[in-house]
Design a protein around this motif. Sequence first.
Motif, mmCIF file in Angstrom:
data_model
loop_
_atom_site.group_PDB
_atom_site.id
_atom_site.type_symbol
_atom_site.label_atom_id
_atom_site.label_comp_id
_atom_site.label_asym_id
_atom_site.label_seq_id
_atom_site.Cartn_x
_atom_site.Cartn_y
_atom_site.Cartn_z
ATOM 1 N N LEU A 189 32.301 34.722 35.068
ATOM 2 C CA LEU A 189 33.526 35.224 35.572
ATOM 3 C C LEU A 189 33.507 34.775 37.044
ATOM 4 C CD1 LEU A 189 36.358 36.997 35.583
ATOM 5 C CD2 LEU A 189 34.716 38.893 36.090
ATOM 6 N N ALA A 190 34.532 34.111 37.620
ATOM 7 C CA ALA A 190 35.039 33.979 38.979
ATOM 8 C C ALA A 190 36.315 34.709 39.331
ATOM 9 C CB ALA A 190 34.959 32.552 39.390
ATOM 10 N N PHE A 191 36.360 35.082 40.655
ATOM 11 C CA PHE A 191 37.528 35.780 41.257
ATOM 12 C C PHE A 191 37.729 35.359 42.522
ATOM 13 C CE2 PHE A 191 40.368 38.768 42.860
ATOM 14 C CZ PHE A 191 40.950 39.569 41.888
ATOM 15 N N ASP A 192 38.880 34.816 42.708
ATOM 16 C CA ASP A 192 39.375 33.815 43.836
ATOM 17 C C ASP A 192 40.165 34.989 44.444
ATOM 18 O OD1 ASP A 192 40.639 32.491 45.844
ATOM 19 O OD2 ASP A 192 41.052 30.615 44.660
ATOM 20 N N LEU A 193 39.412 35.386 45.740
ATOM 21 C CA LEU A 193 40.038 36.676 46.485
ATOM 22 C C LEU A 193 41.505 36.108 47.367
ATOM 23 C CD1 LEU A 193 36.741 38.150 47.985
ATOM 24 C CD2 LEU A 193 38.240 39.222 46.261
ATOM 25 N N ALA A 194 41.309 34.923 47.721
ATOM 26 C CA ALA A 194 42.471 34.288 48.421
ATOM 27 C C ALA A 194 43.741 34.197 47.707
ATOM 28 C CB ALA A 194 42.075 33.167 49.105
ATOM 29 N N HIS A 195 43.602 33.688 46.243
ATOM 30 C CA HIS A 195 44.908 33.480 45.686
ATOM 31 C C HIS A 195 44.867 34.579 44.612
ATOM 32 C CE1 HIS A 195 43.912 29.603 47.219
ATOM 33 N NE2 HIS A 195 45.329 29.359 47.428
ATOM 34 N N ARG A 196 43.943 35.542 44.523
ATOM 35 C CA ARG A 196 43.974 36.667 43.505
ATOM 36 C C ARG A 196 44.098 36.301 42.035
ATOM 37 N NH1 ARG A 196 43.569 40.870 45.532
ATOM 38 N NH2 ARG A 196 44.306 41.959 44.007
ATOM 39 N N GLU A 197 43.122 35.226 41.728
ATOM 40 C CA GLU A 197 43.237 34.834 40.322
ATOM 41 C C GLU A 197 41.827 34.900 39.915
ATOM 42 O OE1 GLU A 197 46.335 31.224 41.057
ATOM 43 O OE2 GLU A 197 44.420 30.687 41.054
#
Length: 224
Positions: A132-140
Amino acid sequence: MRILLVEDEPEMAVALSAALKGHDMVVDHVPTLAQAEEAISADVHRAVLLDRQLPDGDGLVLIPKLRARAVGIPIIVLTARGELVDRVAGLDHGADDYLAKPFAVDELVARLRAVLRRPAGMQCDLLRVGRLAFDLAHREASVEGRPFQLPRRELLVLETLLRRIGRTVLRSSLEEAVYSFDDEIQSNALDTHVSRLRRKLTEAQAGVEIHNIRGVGYLLKHSR
């Protein structure tokens, strides 16, 4: 991401709150400086959107007080006073950014991402655990590069658990991340969000597990 909006124009506040919620943000709205001071003392907000012309004074006077209570919290001033001298005054008072009305919500969201990426805010744009990966900047979120779509509140639960990976997150902390001051919280609402999120993570083979720490909260960790 939970945002404090300090804005005294009701129509503006409603429209902006709705638009930001569409970007997976939780918005607490207050119309005065006094209420803003009280709200920030709860220490649950990631950023502040601050109007200048408020019923009890210029919003700029609030910035030093916010800094004293939450030193690193990003502050973006939103105002109809967009002349150069006004922008300079806002930045000199300690605002991280200054946006003149009218503005596009997409621009505001982009500016929020920018200030949260700075050292005083966000330290890392990407959280990874298991597949799992979570892109904090783009909230994806994604699983092995595949988009992992979630409703807003489940996404907020996931982000909060990921930010404290391997540690128990109190129920109260999760509720603060997911619900605004004005939301009515049903007794089992949080459990329902977590249950649905847990099922989706399992179905996506994300390589993470959410554990219920009975009577305390939840913990997310790498699955074996």
